[in-house]
Motif scaffolding. Structure first.
Motif, PDB file in Angstrom:
ATOM      1  N   GLU A 315      41.234  35.177  47.788  1.00  0.00           N
ATOM      2  CA  GLU A 315      41.867  36.431  47.380  1.00  0.00           C
ATOM      3  C   GLU A 315      42.101  36.459  45.878  1.00  0.00           C
ATOM      4  N   LEU A 316      42.524  35.318  45.318  1.00  0.00           N
ATOM      5  CA  LEU A 316      42.725  35.246  43.867  1.00  0.00           C
ATOM      6  C   LEU A 316      41.408  35.443  43.116  1.00  0.00           C
ATOM      7  N   ARG A 318      38.926  37.296  44.131  1.00  0.00           N
ATOM      8  CA  ARG A 318      38.644  38.738  44.145  1.00  0.00           C
ATOM      9  C   ARG A 318      39.484  39.479  43.095  1.00  0.00           C
ATOM     10  N   TRP A 319      40.733  39.080  42.880  1.00  0.00           N
ATOM     11  CA  TRP A 319      41.562  39.704  41.840  1.00  0.00           C
ATOM     12  C   TRP A 319      40.984  39.458  40.451  1.00  0.00           C
ATOM     13  N   ALA A 322      38.099  41.704  39.853  1.00  0.00           N
ATOM     14  CA  ALA A 322      38.461  43.117  39.663  1.00  0.00           C
ATOM     15  C   ALA A 322      39.303  43.354  38.426  1.00  0.00           C
ATOM     16  N   ALA A 323      39.633  42.293  37.679  1.00  0.00           N
ATOM     17  CA  ALA A 323      40.463  42.461  36.476  1.00  0.00           C
ATOM     18  C   ALA A 323      39.700  43.282  35.430  1.00  0.00           C
ATOM     19  N   ASP A 328      43.949  40.738  30.854  1.00  0.00           N
ATOM     20  CA  ASP A 328      44.493  40.822  32.214  1.00  0.00           C
ATOM     21  C   ASP A 328      44.222  39.541  33.001  1.00  0.00           C
ATOM     22  N   LEU A 332      46.981  37.175  34.711  1.00  0.00           N
ATOM     23  CA  LEU A 332      46.860  36.771  36.105  1.00  0.00           C
ATOM     24  C   LEU A 332      46.894  35.258  36.249  1.00  0.00           C
TER      25      LEU A 332
END
Length: 511
Positions: A315-316, A318-319, A322-323, A328, A332
């Motif tokens: 999940e991290l 994927r973040w 998408a940053a 960003d 994160l």
């Protein structure tokens, strides 16, 4: 290894591979009905029976037959026995096609490959029992000079068929098992059910596997005592081999039989004294059970948690993907892997005289922060080192208990040891521990098939004690008594041999 002709399986490739395969399948189905030659119209009819429903023009069908002839899979002859009324009828019915030896081998090879792809293999204890039964039957047949040579041949063929089934199923199942051990299923529920069912299957197969393997090994040794040359000679006479052009088929046939027998010995009683393959199969199955149980534990543990570290990192990732920008991503990263809250702000320097009364915190000496503070919120406290537990007494107690159990076991074997055959009823009254040892020996012997004389032989797992059971002439009943009760059953002649049992226990009746 003989080289396979390159044109032999060329029919499996290309745009017309399905048509080529259907034509060979049609000839294979005709051979099963003892039809060795087919004309053009008969080939077309046979194509429908094997599932080819597409329309095929005569030119395409003749071209396919020509290519199969070019690859030496089909042969063509002229049919001079027919009467032809027209030139067209002569052209369609004169040529007769049939499979060549190479064509039969190619079709059989494809059929075998498809069956291997569809099979999963199995570990079947019934096959081991069937092998033992055929060996016992061969032992009886070789000992009877009046028995039929044809029966010897058919029994040997059945034995080799069971051995081939054992080898093929074991290899296929082992391949599937290793692939299962490496697999990572997406559906954890189904994945867990398959692994649990496989563990139960392996555990069921391992029950009494050592005893079944020893039974087959004993049967192999008994047949060899009759003589392998006698076995093969009688089987050769019973085979009634047809004459072939170019030589006598008997030497090649005998060589194949010897090779099959060596394969049987390699599995159960190798001639060079090496470890039998059936024991290696036992080890593979047990290692697989341990590995599967470990995987099942990991799956169960992962399902207990609401989320796992693997899912969190995915999940991290994927973040991060998408940053919108690099800044960003840094924020994160700081949020995900930063130090978090300042739990160390309340800590003081151990020497307060070194801390200046005025100034900024940057000018103050550093304070040591424990790694335990961030993970658990507690600081480390150093206390007195715990005492190491003295296990000398435990080791001595365990050693004494082992010596006592060994002495009880030796005493039981000494009580049960015989100088020769005695009646089971002659044991009379026994101590319960000795009675349990006797029951274990009787159970091992009763599950073994009797030999030609009717005797049943078995040994303990350590090989130190052997028991021989023989039927008692005239039958009879035996009653054994212990302080906890009595056991009544058929009477036998029992012979128990063990180290140190030089005397015969008192009160026993000789058989």
């Amino acid at each position: 290894m003989r080289r396979v002709p390159p044109e032999m399986f060329r029919f499996t490739t290309g745009d017309k591979a399905e048509l080529y395969g259907a034509i060979l399948q049609a000839f294979g189905a005709a051979n099963e009905r003892l039809e060795t030659a087919l004309g053009l119209d008969e080939v077309r009819t046979r194509l429908r029976t094997v599932g080819w429903l597409d329309a095929v023009h005569d030119d395409d069908l003749q071209e396919a037959l020509r290519k199969l002839r070019e690859w030496q899979l089909l042969d063509v002859v002229q049919n001079h026995a027919e009467n032809y009324r027209t030139a067209e009828e002569y052209e369609r019915r004169n040529l007769q096609y049939s499979l060549t030896r190479r064509g039969e081998a190619a079709f059989a090879g494809v059929e075998h490959a498809l069956s291997v792809l569809a099979s999963t293999g199995a570990l079947q204890t019934a096959v081991l029992e069937a092998i033992a039964d055929r060996l016992d039957e061969l032992y009886v047949l070789l000992g009877d000079s009046a028995s039929s040579d044809r029966r010897v041949f058919t029994t040997l063929q059945e034995l080799e068929g069971h051995l081939e089934a054992l080898l093929a199923n074991t290899k296929a199942f082992n391949g599937e098992l290793q692939r299962l051990l490496r697999a990572e299923g997406a559906d954890l529920a189904t994945f867990r059910e398959v692994k649990a069912a496989t563990v139960a299957y392996l555990q069921e197969f391992l029950v009494n596997l050592d005893q079944r393997g020893q039974t087959v090994a004993t049967a192999v040794e008994r047949v060899q005592q009759r003589g392998l040359s006698l076995l093969h000679e009688r089987a050769l006479r019973g085979a009634e081999l047809p004459p072939v052009a170019g030589g006598d088929p008997a030497p090649a046939w005998l060589e194949r039989r010897r090779a099959r027998w060596e394969g049987l010995r390699a599995w159960f009683r190798p001639a060079d004294g090496s470890r039998p393959r059936v024991e290696q199969l036992h080890d593979v199955a047990r290692r697989a059970i341990v590995t599967l149980l470990q995987v099942l534990d990991r799956i169960t543990e992962s399902r207990r948690r609401s989320s796992s570290a693997v899912q969190d990192f995915r999940e991290l990732a994927r973040w991060f993907a998408a940053a919108p920008g690099e800044d960003d991503m840094h924020r994160l990263w700081s949020a995900a892997f930063g130090l978090g809250s300042a739990r160390h702000a309340h800590l003081a320097h151990p020497d307060q005289e070194l801390v200046p009364s005025s100034g900024t915190w940057a000018q103050a000496p550093p304070v040591e922060v424990s790694a335990l503070l961030r993970t658990s919120g507690r600081t480390e406290r150093f206390t007195r080192t715990g005492k190491v537990r003295d296990i000398g007494g435990i080791k001595a107690a365990r050693a004494e208990r082992a010596r006592k159990e060994r002495a009880e076991l030796e005493a039981a074997w000494d009580v049960l040891g015989t100088d020769g055959p005695v009646r089971l009823s002659g044991f009379g009254t026994l101590d319960h521990a000795v009675f349990e040892r006797l029951l274990d020996l009787l159970g091992r012997a009763l599950v073994v098939r009797p030999d030609g004389s009717g005797a049943r032989r078995a040994v303990t797992s350590d090989g130190r004690v052997e028991v021989v059971l023989r039927p008692l002439p005239g039958g009879g009943r035996a009653v054994l008594r212990t302080p906890r009760g009595r056991l009544e059953g058929p009477d036998y002649l029992v012979e128990i041999r063990s180290p140190g049992s030089a005397r015969q226990p008192a009160g026993r009746e000789k058989g």
